[in-house]
Design a protein around this motif. Structure first.
Motif, mmCIF file in Angstrom:
data_model
loop_
_atom_site.group_PDB
_atom_site.id
_atom_site.type_symbol
_atom_site.label_atom_id
_atom_site.label_comp_id
_atom_site.label_asym_id
_atom_site.label_seq_id
_atom_site.Cartn_x
_atom_site.Cartn_y
_atom_site.Cartn_z
ATOM 1 N N CYS A 19 76.079 35.456 59.953
ATOM 2 C CA CYS A 19 77.363 35.057 60.505
ATOM 3 C C CYS A 19 77.646 35.977 61.694
ATOM 4 O O CYS A 19 76.807 36.803 62.049
ATOM 5 C CB CYS A 19 78.453 35.179 59.445
ATOM 6 N N HIS B 288 73.182 34.899 55.065
ATOM 7 C CA HIS B 288 73.971 34.512 53.888
ATOM 8 C C HIS B 288 73.221 33.573 52.939
ATOM 9 O O HIS B 288 72.567 32.632 53.368
ATOM 10 C CB HIS B 288 75.275 33.847 54.332
ATOM 11 N N CYS C 123 81.346 40.306 52.777
ATOM 12 C CA CYS C 123 81.219 40.247 54.232
ATOM 13 C C CYS C 123 82.583 39.943 54.848
ATOM 14 O O CYS C 123 83.414 39.265 54.243
ATOM 15 C CB CYS C 123 80.220 39.167 54.604
ATOM 16 N N CYS D 34 83.345 37.900 56.955
ATOM 17 C CA CYS D 34 83.559 36.473 57.237
ATOM 18 C C CYS D 34 84.239 35.756 56.067
ATOM 19 O O CYS D 34 84.615 34.597 56.195
ATOM 20 C CB CYS D 34 82.240 35.791 57.558
HETATM 21 ZN ZN LIG Z 1 79.352 36.979 56.801
#
Ligand SMILES: [Zn+2]
Length: 429
Positions: A250, A257, A311, A313
């Motif tokens: 990402c 991922h 993470c 994200c």
């Molecule tokens: Zn991520």
């Protein structure tokens, strides 16, 4: 477009995968001649496998198993196969992978969520700089995934910087999909032909096949060399035909991922035991939802680390770190172990190196010997010494380094039957 399961608590992801695993075991026991025979031979009761930890009670599947029993791994009759693909066959015989209509749909979903993970959105234009034919699964997967995502695709194929730039200037793609070292050729061509690459439409590149990051996620020499000149974002993607699944980075660049709905990952040591959290080991996978050629505990040969801290994200899934190397390619050199990717990356550093080939052989003492063949426009003793010093300092090994003519080297690197450049030859017995 983040699937809900990828943001779920880890315990929920585990339960979800366990349910999928049980379905997969039933499917294998009913449809796979190979696994049916294996379960019978080893007296395996699949109903005893309830958790991910229980997987350890099952045997692993190796590349050799797959090569020697290719047909028995097929779970569907041949008339259900829509597309035929093969593995690259860099180690031994290539394996045939058929894909059903459902498998193509799964592959498209996989690439769509993976590209979305790297920031590609509906309406974006993407230039595909890899081959779509030659029985190659990846190129087709990219096309299907981008179509599903609602992106526009320019299928230029591999090589030919002139045609790549012509397409970029005509169609204004926001993303490219390519082998990262080819970007250096793109930069060189642009510089020689007065193309202002930093003013082009390209904002990001999905990079395949070469390491963009070191183990701490800092950029590799190759990645630095590209972004020092060209202000673009480089995203790593890691995938293989056997996995039929991709692991994309990402925008936080902390590893690829994992998609829990598509694949189960384990990291195993040489004795097929799980390594401690964060340690490196061989990525071993169980595919989920594959109809034609599903795999159970398949040892990929790739040495990687898993990263499990959340993470930024928002995904809670684990991430696969940069591939350290292929297990079979491990080089033991005077108490040090290393893998070719680190050497390839180091050679990228030298402006005077136009091309290289690494050969590993066994010497009279039975230990590994490293020979690096270099093509250079300025073949000087100084360059050879400089390379040796750099290897000693960075990797603690002293390879033999010699020059080779560019045309002879190119014949080896761009072997007609190989899809990927051949830059590593293993002559060990
Ligand atoms: Zn991520």
């Amino acid at each position: 477009m983040i699937p809900a399961i990828e943001k779920a608590p880890l315990e929920e992801i585990k339960k979800f995968q366990e349910a999928k695993l049980k379905e997969t075991l039933v499917y294998l026991s009913e449809n796979s001649p190979y696994y049916k025979a294996l379960f019978a031979k080893e007296n395996i009761d699949i109903t005893a496998i309830q958790t991910l930890e229980d997987l350890q009670q099952l045997p692993v599947t190796t590349k050799t198993n797959l090569q020697e029993n290719n047909d028995d791994f097929f779970c569907v009759p041949m008339h259900k196969i829509v597309d035929y693909a093969t593995t690259s066959g860099t180690l031994g015989n290539p394996v045939t992978f058929g894909l059903t209509d459902g498998d193509l749909e799964r592959l498209a979903y996989n690439e769509a969520i993976s590209f979305a993970c790297s920031g590609i959105q509906q309406g974006d234009v993407v230039q595909l700089m890899t081959t779509m034919d030659r029985r190659f699964m990846a190129g087709l997967a990219y096309f299907l995934g981008l179509r599903k995502l609602g992106a526009g695709v320019i299928r230029v194929g591999a090589g030919i910087p002139e045609l790549q730039w012509d397409s970029i200037l005509k169609y204004n793609p926001k993303y490219l999909i390519t082998v990262p070292s080819f970007l250096l050729k793109m930069i060189e061509y642009a510089e020689n032909n007065n193309i202002n690459y930093n003013a082009s439409s390209v904002k990001g590149v999905i990079c395949i096949g070469e390491a963009l990051r070191n183990q701490d996620f800092s950029p590799s020499v190759l990645a630095k060399k590209i972004t020092d000149k060209w202000d673009i974002q480089l995203f790593s993607t890691y995938a293989s035909t056997e996995m039929s699944t991709a692991f994309n980075e990402c925008g936080h660049f902390q590893g690829g991922h994992h998609h829990p709905e598509l694949i189960i990952t384990e990291i195993l040591d040489d004795n097929n035991q799980p390594v401690a959290a964060g340690e490196s080991g061989e990525l071993t996978i169980t595919t989920l939802g594959v109809e034609a050629l599903p795999l159970l505990r398949f040892k990929t040969g790739d040495i990687v680390r898993l990263h499990s801290e959340p993470c930024l994200c928002g995904r809670t899934t684990v991430r696969v770190g940069p591939v350290v190397g292929r297990k079979q390619h491990m080089i033991k050199y005077k108490g040090t172990t290393l893998y070719p990717p680190a050497m390839h990356d180091l050679l990228t550093f030298f402006e005077g190196v136009q091309g290289h080939l690494i050969e590993i052989s066994t010497n009279d003492l039975g230990t590994d010997e490293i020979l690096i063949k270099i093509a250079s426009n300025e073949p000087t003793e100084e360059l050879l010494d400089h390379i040796k010093d750099h290897f000693r300092a960075k990797l603690r090994v002293t390879p033999k380094v010699e020059f080779i003519a560019q045309d002879i080297l190119n014949k080896i690197i761009f072997a007609p039957m190989s899809r990927k450049p051949v830059t590593f030859i293993d002559k060990r017995i």
